[in-house]
Write an enzyme that holds these catalytic residues in place. Structure first.
Site, PDB file in Angstrom:
ATOM      1  N   TRP A 198       0.842  -1.192   0.000  1.00 37.57           N
ATOM      2  CA  TRP A 198       0.000   0.000   0.000  1.00 37.57           C
ATOM      3  C   TRP A 198       0.889   1.258   0.000  1.00 37.57           C
ATOM      4  O   TRP A 198       1.889   1.301   0.688  1.00 37.57           O
ATOM      5  CB  TRP A 198      -0.921  -0.004   1.238  1.00 37.57           C
ATOM      6  CG  TRP A 198      -1.778   1.212   1.302  1.00 37.57           C
ATOM      7  CD1 TRP A 198      -2.727   1.595   0.414  1.00 37.57           C
ATOM      8  CD2 TRP A 198      -1.729   2.233   2.309  1.00 37.57           C
ATOM      9  NE1 TRP A 198      -3.284   2.793   0.798  1.00 37.57           N
ATOM     10  CE2 TRP A 198      -2.696   3.211   1.962  1.00 37.57           C
ATOM     11  CE3 TRP A 198      -0.965   2.417   3.467  1.00 37.57           C
ATOM     12  CZ2 TRP A 198      -2.923   4.357   2.738  1.00 37.57           C
ATOM     13  CZ3 TRP A 198      -1.196   3.547   4.239  1.00 37.57           C
ATOM     14  CH2 TRP A 198      -2.169   4.506   3.866  1.00 37.57           C
ATOM     15  N   ASP A 365     -16.345  11.178  -3.188  1.00 33.98           N
ATOM     16  CA  ASP A 365     -15.703   9.946  -2.708  1.00 33.98           C
ATOM     17  C   ASP A 365     -16.486   9.365  -1.530  1.00 33.98           C
ATOM     18  O   ASP A 365     -17.670   9.673  -1.319  1.00 33.98           O
ATOM     19  CB  ASP A 365     -14.231  10.253  -2.354  1.00 33.98           C
ATOM     20  CG  ASP A 365     -13.311   9.052  -2.528  1.00 33.98           C
ATOM     21  OD1 ASP A 365     -13.286   8.207  -1.614  1.00 33.98           O
ATOM     22  OD2 ASP A 365     -12.632   8.942  -3.568  1.00 33.98           O
ATOM     23  N   ARG A 442      -9.948  -3.024   7.687  1.00 32.54           N
ATOM     24  CA  ARG A 442     -10.620  -1.728   7.703  1.00 32.54           C
ATOM     25  C   ARG A 442     -12.043  -1.865   8.265  1.00 32.54           C
ATOM     26  O   ARG A 442     -12.984  -1.303   7.728  1.00 32.54           O
ATOM     27  CB  ARG A 442     -10.662  -1.124   6.293  1.00 32.54           C
ATOM     28  CG  ARG A 442     -10.628   0.384   6.321  1.00 32.54           C
ATOM     29  CD  ARG A 442     -10.916   0.994   4.963  1.00 32.54           C
ATOM     30  NE  ARG A 442     -10.795   2.443   5.034  1.00 32.54           N
ATOM     31  CZ  ARG A 442     -11.308   3.276   4.164  1.00 32.54           C
ATOM     32  NH1 ARG A 442     -11.999   2.817   3.138  1.00 32.54           N
ATOM     33  NH2 ARG A 442     -11.160   4.566   4.291  1.00 32.54           N
ATOM     34  N   LYS A 475     -15.824   5.590  -9.387  1.00 30.64           N
ATOM     35  CA  LYS A 475     -14.578   5.069  -8.803  1.00 30.64           C
ATOM     36  C   LYS A 475     -14.963   3.831  -8.001  1.00 30.64           C
ATOM     37  O   LYS A 475     -15.678   3.931  -7.000  1.00 30.64           O
ATOM     38  CB  LYS A 475     -13.941   6.124  -7.900  1.00 30.64           C
ATOM     39  CG  LYS A 475     -12.668   5.665  -7.205  1.00 30.64           C
ATOM     40  CD  LYS A 475     -12.086   6.814  -6.387  1.00 30.64           C
ATOM     41  CE  LYS A 475     -10.885   6.404  -5.560  1.00 30.64           C
ATOM     42  NZ  LYS A 475     -10.477   7.490  -4.650  1.00 30.64           N
ATOM     43  N   ASP A 477     -14.048   1.073  -5.652  1.00 29.92           N
ATOM     44  CA  ASP A 477     -12.996   0.803  -4.671  1.00 29.92           C
ATOM     45  C   ASP A 477     -13.148  -0.601  -4.083  1.00 29.92           C
ATOM     46  O   ASP A 477     -14.208  -1.241  -4.201  1.00 29.92           O
ATOM     47  CB  ASP A 477     -13.082   1.865  -3.561  1.00 29.92           C
ATOM     48  CG  ASP A 477     -11.758   2.109  -2.875  1.00 29.92           C
ATOM     49  OD1 ASP A 477     -10.829   1.310  -3.065  1.00 29.92           O
ATOM     50  OD2 ASP A 477     -11.646   3.104  -2.133  1.00 29.92           O
ATOM     51  N   MET A 478     -12.123  -1.070  -3.403  1.00 31.66           N
ATOM     52  CA  MET A 478     -12.124  -2.405  -2.776  1.00 31.66           C
ATOM     53  C   MET A 478     -10.993  -2.378  -1.768  1.00 31.66           C
ATOM     54  O   MET A 478      -9.831  -2.361  -2.157  1.00 31.66           O
ATOM     55  CB  MET A 478     -11.862  -3.411  -3.894  1.00 31.66           C
ATOM     56  CG  MET A 478     -12.197  -4.836  -3.654  1.00 31.66           C
ATOM     57  SD  MET A 478     -11.121  -5.631  -2.469  1.00 31.66           S
ATOM     58  CE  MET A 478     -11.580  -7.304  -2.679  1.00 31.66           C
ATOM     59  N   ASN A 479     -11.348  -2.340  -0.472  1.00 32.31           N
ATOM     60  CA  ASN A 479     -10.321  -1.978   0.506  1.00 32.31           C
ATOM     61  C   ASN A 479      -9.879  -3.051   1.484  1.00 32.31           C
ATOM     62  O   ASN A 479      -9.336  -2.715   2.534  1.00 32.31           O
ATOM     63  CB  ASN A 479     -10.776  -0.736   1.282  1.00 32.31           C
ATOM     64  CG  ASN A 479     -10.617   0.512   0.444  1.00 32.31           C
ATOM     65  OD1 ASN A 479      -9.544   0.795  -0.062  1.00 32.31           O
ATOM     66  ND2 ASN A 479     -11.699   1.245   0.257  1.00 32.31           N
ATOM     67  N   ASP A 547      -2.586   5.280  -3.646  1.00 36.70           N
ATOM     68  CA  ASP A 547      -3.048   6.317  -2.715  1.00 36.70           C
ATOM     69  C   ASP A 547      -1.933   7.318  -2.426  1.00 36.70           C
ATOM     70  O   ASP A 547      -2.166   8.332  -1.780  1.00 36.70           O
ATOM     71  CB  ASP A 547      -3.489   5.678  -1.391  1.00 36.70           C
ATOM     72  CG  ASP A 547      -4.931   5.217  -1.442  1.00 36.70           C
ATOM     73  OD1 ASP A 547      -5.602   5.473  -2.452  1.00 36.70           O
ATOM     74  OD2 ASP A 547      -5.394   4.594  -0.463  1.00 36.70           O
TER      75      ASP A 547
HETATM   76  C1  DGJ Z   1      -9.140   4.025  -0.617  1.00 29.37           C
HETATM   77  C2  DGJ Z   1      -8.900   4.779  -1.893  1.00 29.37           C
HETATM   78  O1  DGJ Z   1      -7.717   4.380  -2.474  1.00 29.37           O
HETATM   79  C3  DGJ Z   1      -8.930   6.273  -1.576  1.00 29.37           C
HETATM   80  O2  DGJ Z   1      -8.622   7.008  -2.716  1.00 29.37           O
HETATM   81  C4  DGJ Z   1     -10.283   6.618  -1.054  1.00 29.37           C
HETATM   82  O3  DGJ Z   1     -11.238   6.446  -2.049  1.00 29.37           O
HETATM   83  C5  DGJ Z   1     -10.594   5.774   0.162  1.00 29.37           C
HETATM   84  N1  DGJ Z   1     -10.425   4.386  -0.094  1.00 29.37           N
HETATM   85  C6  DGJ Z   1     -12.003   6.023   0.625  1.00 29.37           C
HETATM   86  O4  DGJ Z   1     -12.348   5.205   1.660  1.00 29.37           O
END
Ligand code: DGJ
Length: 784
Positions: A198, A365, A442, A475, A477-479, A547
């Site tokens: 990351w 976002d 997360r 956008k 996302d997947m965190n 990021d």
């Molecule tokens: C991770 C993304 O990479 C960021 O740019 C942002 O969108 C956050 N998630 C939001 O939770």
């Protein structure tokens, strides 16, 4: 593109490369050559090398073919149990629990163009594309392998994949099913991959190949940033501009493995595909299994040429047609400006400021839904956070549109928060085991994308969001990575297929959404570049590269990622000062100069800009718009690496070489440094080029009390007058405009003025400074 000799030799050729195979008397399919284009021969058998005698304790395949061992044979598919002791690319357990396979030639056919794949992302195209399908059959079992070769003539790419067909009465189980096997005769090579984590993706990892196995993989459920699903094998002398390079990129977004094995006989085997880790797939009678595609390319002309071939392939044959060659909008994203703390008023103010700067798209976002005020709740709930957005998404979107901006939105569909309405209703949709408490990432869990009900729910929920917001951009996302892998939906026997079924569920959803909303530009994101791969690019033509938006770190990240990905696929933002990821201050012009080589965006509180910053950003945006096509689609060449030098350079050139833009970046200012020359590439030797450096500004605050040397009045540093001047005064860098023949720019180089040496500073002296940079524009006299 495909020539076949009567002796069952297959010659696949692209503009500059050849791939030659042959069926042996034993009926095994072997590789004879992959590399430079060969003149076609009626008989290529002189390229075949193997032992003509027994070798010690090796296993002979069969007395009818003695002496012949598979262990020294360059096979197009590799299985185990018949004397090949290298890593197999395919491992099947038959219904009788045996695991020995022996696939030999059955038949072949040639098809014009490129058939698609139903459930997987794939390369596509009709012009100058030909397909060869060679079918092999196991000698004993009724199991067939269809080896698919797609020849993309103009881009010097061969795409490979394998389809496995079970013709047995009973089931078979795939324990390992890689996309391809490729054996070559060289072994003195380096192995290059992109490693990272990351906020530090795309780092170049180069190591020599040794006897034995070198491999990279992902067990995260996503392709991951630890190792992108891409490798490159190069000759020892290879650099950006010279040397043999074999590049392999997997069109897949889940667990993968890329493996290279050098045998005791100096043969090198390459595999790539779905990781065999925690993978098992059962095929009942008549069922097929399709592996993901692998893009292979070769060049004798170095890494930049290899990247160019990948970039053309991706831009022309991976990205969906409606996004090919389209100029991507400059966006504003509110994440680093507000994080979760926003309301409609704040957003509209940001949008007004964005419009005023020349930005084209406003992206909302994370934090717009449920009761999401931090990252602990609401994933899975797709209704608006009414306290923040009293007029809903549609109300906000209308206001944004009324300002003349398009509206885009962030979603994280594959996730669920335990604290959510969805979890109350469908706890069984979360990926977790029945008898263990799940590990969180997360604070969230992964949704079970193997379950069609989940996919259906997401499709409907997203359809509503995209429609309500008249959304032009998403956008996605997947965190978090996977843990506690288990699906309530799958049978016990199917659990080991979860990882791949998840990816298929995701692709199904993406297929449906991109069909339904062809006008939406999707950007893939996975905590930055944790799922930056060719599979996602098929659905989403651009990816949030990282990021990390620090101007220094982004140079390496983008430089590394450019080995595989074109600039049109790399989203890059100018963010605030200091960088939120490393707390480093870098000049705003450098933040732009790096982000400009990609799809540009801004991500900072633009309602609080100084007059100086506003003017600088406005100029940047005008510049980017003017040169957008070149910056997003130009031929990209890496000139000098930030991994190895204090100064790094790269450039883009247009197709007819009439225009180019060069990026120059410096890490640290050196005292009294020497002269520099930027040796450029891909210019026309017959053209003269005007070189104009971009008009950039330095904030005079940077000079501290030295400002008093320039101005006749005494100014107190950080006093009222000093603040006023530094907020408004536009101190312009040196002017550098001259005309040089293209051949000289390539042999002698672009010669910038000498740098500041600690004495005076004037318009002929180049002050670059720490983390400073320049952009040079080249226009040939043919264009004038
Ligand atoms: C991770 C993304 O990479 C960021 O740019 C942002 O969108 C956050 N998630 C939001 O939770």
């Amino acid at each position: 593109m495909v020539k076949i000799n009567n002796s069952l030799e297959f010659h696949l050729y692209t503009k500059n490369t050849s791939y030659v195979m042959k069926v042996l008397p034993s009926s095994h399919l072997v590789n004879l050559h992959y590399g430079k284009r060969l003149r076609h021969q009626k008989d290529f058998s002189y390229l075949y090398q193997n032992f003509n005698t027994d070798i010690g304790n090796s296993t002979n395949y069969h007395q009818n073919f003695d002496p012949f061992t598979l262990d020294t044979t360059r096979l197009e598919i590799a299985t185990s149990g018949k004397g090949d002791y290298r890593e197999p690319s395919l491992h099947i357990e038959y219904e009788d629990y045996t695991t020995v396979s022996d696939f030999t030639y059955h038949n072949h056919r040639v098809v014009k163009g490129k058939p698609g794949l139903e459930s997987l992302p794939h390369s596509h195209g009709t012009d100058a594309v030909e397909t060869l399908i060679i079918t092999l059959k196991d000698r004993v079992k009724d199991v067939y392998l269809h080896l698919n070769y797609h020849v993309f003539y103009a881009t010097d790419v061969i795409v490979r994949s394998t389809t496995i067909e079970n013709g047995e009465k009973g089931h078979i189980t795939l324990e390992k099913a890689m996309s391809f096997n490729f054996d070559m005769s060289h072994s003195q090579m380096d192995f290059i991959s992109l490693e990272g984590k990351w906020i530090r993706e795309g780092q170049i990892n180069k190591r020599p190949l040794h006897k034995g196995i070198t491999s990279i993989d992902s067990k995260k459920g996503v392709s991951g940033s630890s190792h992108s699903p891409f490798i490159c094998l190069t000759s020892k002398d290879a650099d950006e501009l010279h040397g043999d390079c074999y590049g392999f990129g997997l069109v897949y977004s889940g667990n993968h493995q890329c493996l290279v094995e050098v045998s005791p006989y100096n043969l090198t085997r390459v595999h790539m595909g779905i990781s065999p880790f925690d993978f098992r797939w059962t095929l009942d009678k008549g069922e097929l299994f399709q592996t993901p595609e692998v893009i292979m390319t070769y060049t004798p002309n170095g890494l930049s040429q290899m990247s160019h071939q990948f970039h053309s392939m991706i831009n022309k044959h991976i990205i969906k047609e409606q996004w090919q060659n389209t100029e991507r909008p400059i966006l504003f994203n509110n994440w680093e400006a507000t994080y979760f703390q926003f309301n409609e008023k704040k957003l509209v103010n940001l949008a007004k400021a964005a419009k005023n700067l020349g930005i084209e798209l406003f992206v909302l976002d994370d934090g717009w839904f449920g009761k999401r005020d931090d990252d602990r709740s609401s994933l899975g709930d797709f209704f608006e956070h009414r306290k923040k957005l009293p007029n809903g998404l549609s109300g906000l979107s209308k206001k944004i549109k009324a300002l003349g901006l398009d509206f885009g939105i962030w979603v994280e569909p594959e996730m669920i928060s335990i604290d959510s309405e969805l979890y109350k209703k469908h706890p069984e949709w979360a990926v977790k085991l029945l008898d263990r408490s799940p590990s969180l990432g997360r604070y969230q869990l992964v949704l079970d994308m193997t379950n069609p009900d989940v996919v259906e729910y997401l499709f409907n929920a997203l359809k509503k969001v995209f429609t309500d917001g008249s959304v032009k951009y998403v956008k996605w996302d997947m965190n978090r990575n996977f843990s506690d892998v288990y699906s309530n939906h799958l049978s016990d026997k199917q659990q080991r297929s979860f990882n791949h079924r998840y990816v298929l569920g995701l692709y199904d959803l993406l297929n449906r959404l991109t069909d339904k909303f062809p006008q939406i530009l999707f950007e893939s994101c996975c905590s930055g570049g944790n799922r930056f791969d060719l599979g996602m690019l098929y659905y989403m033509p651009q990816t949030w590269t990282s990021d990390n938006t620090d101007a220094l770190e982004r140079q390496s990240i983008q430089y590394g990622m450019s080995h595989l990905f074109p600039l049109s696929a790399m989203a890059a933002h100018v963010s605030g000062e200091p960088s939120h990821q490393v707390l480093r201050n870098t000049p705003i012009e450098s933040r732009f100069n790096v982000a400009a080589f990609g799809v540009l965006g801004y991500e900072m509180d633009i309602t609080k800009l100084s007059v100086f910053e506003k003017k600088v950003i406005k100029n940047q945006i005008v510049y980017y718009k003017k040169h957008r096509k070149l910056l997003q689609y130009g031929r990209f060449t890496r000139l000098q690496s930030p991994f190895e030098h204090n100064q790094s350079h790269w450039m883009v050139t247009n197709d007819n070489q009439s225009e180019a833009i060069v990026g120059y970046y410096q890490k640290l200012q050196e005292s009294n440094s020497g002269f520099e020359a930027l040796k450029l590439k891909h210019l026309n030797t017959d053209y003269d080029y005007d070189i104009i450096n971009r008009k950039q500004y330095i904030n005079v605050r940077h000079f501290g009390p030295l400002i008093n040397d320039e101005i006749p009045i005494d100014i107190k540093v950080n006093g009222l007058v000093h603040n006023m001047i530094s907020n408004r005064y536009m101190y312009q860098i040196e002017k550098h405009t001259y005309t040089v023949p293209g051949d000289q720019l390539m042999s002698i180089g672009l010669l910038p003025q000498h740098q500041f040496v600690g004495t005076e500073l004037n318009e002929n002296i180049r002050y670059v400074g720490d983390f400073g940079s320049r952009i040079y524009y080249l226009l040939s006299n043919q264009e004038k």
